[in-house]
Design a protein around this motif. Structure first.
Motif, PDB file in Angstrom:
ATOM      1  N   HIS A 177      -9.863   4.210  -1.380  1.00  0.00           N
ATOM      2  CA  HIS A 177      -8.996   4.263  -0.042  1.00  0.00           C
ATOM      3  C   HIS A 177      -9.676   4.958   1.067  1.00  0.00           C
ATOM      4  CE1 HIS A 177      -4.847   2.938  -1.560  1.00  0.00           C
ATOM      5  NE2 HIS A 177      -5.496   2.977  -2.693  1.00  0.00           N
ATOM      6  N   HIS A 229     -10.619   0.016   1.211  1.00  0.00           N
ATOM      7  CA  HIS A 229      -9.474  -0.075   2.008  1.00  0.00           C
ATOM      8  C   HIS A 229     -10.061   0.399   3.430  1.00  0.00           C
ATOM      9  CE1 HIS A 229      -5.476   0.007  -0.271  1.00  0.00           C
ATOM     10  NE2 HIS A 229      -6.316  -0.587  -1.233  1.00  0.00           N
ATOM     11  N   ASP A 289       0.824  -1.246   0.081  1.00  0.00           N
ATOM     12  CA  ASP A 289       0.045   0.118   0.087  1.00  0.00           C
ATOM     13  C   ASP A 289       0.831   1.151  -0.016  1.00  0.00           C
ATOM     14  OD1 ASP A 289      -2.333   1.046   0.009  1.00  0.00           O
ATOM     15  OD2 ASP A 289      -2.887   0.707   2.125  1.00  0.00           O
ATOM     16  N   HIS A 290       0.535   2.308  -0.545  1.00  0.00           N
ATOM     17  CA  HIS A 290       1.055   3.488  -0.818  1.00  0.00           C
ATOM     18  C   HIS A 290       2.654   3.523  -1.046  1.00  0.00           C
ATOM     19  CE1 HIS A 290      -2.336   5.545  -0.638  1.00  0.00           C
ATOM     20  NE2 HIS A 290      -2.883   4.819   0.442  1.00  0.00           N
ATOM     21  N   HIS A 347      -7.953   9.421   4.266  1.00  0.00           N
ATOM     22  CA  HIS A 347      -7.533   8.563   5.028  1.00  0.00           C
ATOM     23  C   HIS A 347      -7.521   9.124   6.476  1.00  0.00           C
ATOM     24  CE1 HIS A 347      -4.776   7.338   1.559  1.00  0.00           C
ATOM     25  NE2 HIS A 347      -5.104   6.366   1.768  1.00  0.00           N
TER      26      HIS A 347
HETATM   27 ZN   LIG Z   1      -4.617   4.637   1.280  1.00  0.00          ZN
END
Ligand SMILES: [Zn+2]
Length: 287
Positions: free
Chosen positions: A215, A237, A80-81, A181
């Motif tokens: 996300h 996510h 991820d990321h 996020h």
């Molecule tokens: Zn993310």
């Protein structure tokens, strides 16, 4: 054994979504795996660069592979990321199934150039690997935030998304569609929910036809999540909700056993707490 691409294709066809849950330790990994097995649905485990550094890149890859092999179960691993090509390549070489290559803070043309290079480089390492790119601004840090960002700034437009997907040849796209996020304190308390731009999701899907990943979905309204999946989201996510459940389970476990020192007698409530949260999200995504 189903491939990750096959799992995403089937989810897209059925109009459901695959759950993606970040892990930082073996307790959370066990909780995610057991929840997915209980419901017999494929699942993706995600590890950011920070989570990878803590767990070990090859070590988390070995743990997920051991679960997949021993139980013949579709559990997949996502880097991820990944903010640099070097960290993305390290994960690809360690056997990860999926890489999120995230240089979304750069101007669009530079994001396109670097993401296209990443797609070519990573598929040269492992042709079956999936690569995700990101455009728009969904913030960073799956933590509890004091103040709200203005999510309307940095939303992905369908035209940008189309150009990005065509130029980079990514397999999956992470758009900014009202998601972010982390969670606000009011979301932790259940007083507020994130809301999504469903029509934007539908328009981006129509323009790009790639798999889309949502996300930063922790704390999102359940109805919006269902509508987002119906409009074209194939992967969701969840990280902050998992971390919150982990922390609450740990607090409760320690206060219940103030004098216990045996980890495997203290820690099962942590697994149970994370399992309940993951199970609730998987049930929502898969119906
Ligand atoms: Zn993310």
């Amino acid at each position: 054994m189903a491939t990750l691409y096959g799992v995403l294709k089937q989810a897209e066809t059925e109009g459901v979504a695959i759950g993606h849950f970040n892990v930082s330790d073996l307790l959370t990994l066990k909780a995610v795996f057991e929840s997915a097995r209980d419901q017999n649905v494929p699942v993706v485990v995600g590890v950011s660069e920070g989570e990878r550094q803590f767990l070990g890149v090859r070590q988390i890859a070995a743990m997920v592979k051991s679960l997949r092999d021993e139980y013949d179960f579709p559990i997949f691993l996502n880097a991820d990321h990944s903010h640099s090509l070097a960290s993305a390549m390290e994960a690809a070489k360690a056997g990860f199934d999926w890489i999120v290559f995230d240089v979304s803070t750069l101007p669009l043309e530079e994001n396109i150039r670097q993401t296209r290079t990443a797609v070519e480089t990573l598929k040269a390492i492992r042709p079956e690997i999936l690569v995700e790119g990101e455009i728009g601004d969904i913030g960073s840090g799956s933590e509890i935030h004091d103040t709200a960002r203005d999510v309307r700034k940095g939303l992905t437009t369908p035209a940008q998304a189309r150009e990005f997907v065509e130029e980079t040849r990514i397999d999956t796209l992470a758009p900014a569609v009202g998601n972010m996020h982390g969670m606000l304190k009011s979301m932790v308390a259940g007083a507020t929910k994130k809301r999504l731009d469903i029509e934007r999701i539908r328009a981006i899907k129509e323009q790009t036809r790639v798999f889309m990943t949502l996300h930063g979905a922790s704390g999102t309204d359940d109805g919006d999540l269902r509508r987002a999946i119906a409009a074209g989201i194939t992967v969701v996510h969840i990280n902050t909700e998992v971390r919150l459940a982990w922390r609450q389970g740990l607090d409760s476990a320690l206060s219940t056993h103030p004098n216990e020192i045996v980890p495997y007698k203290i820690l099962p409530p942590v697994i149970d707490s994370v399992k309940r949260r993951v199970a609730a999200r998987l049930a929502l995504f898969s119906k």
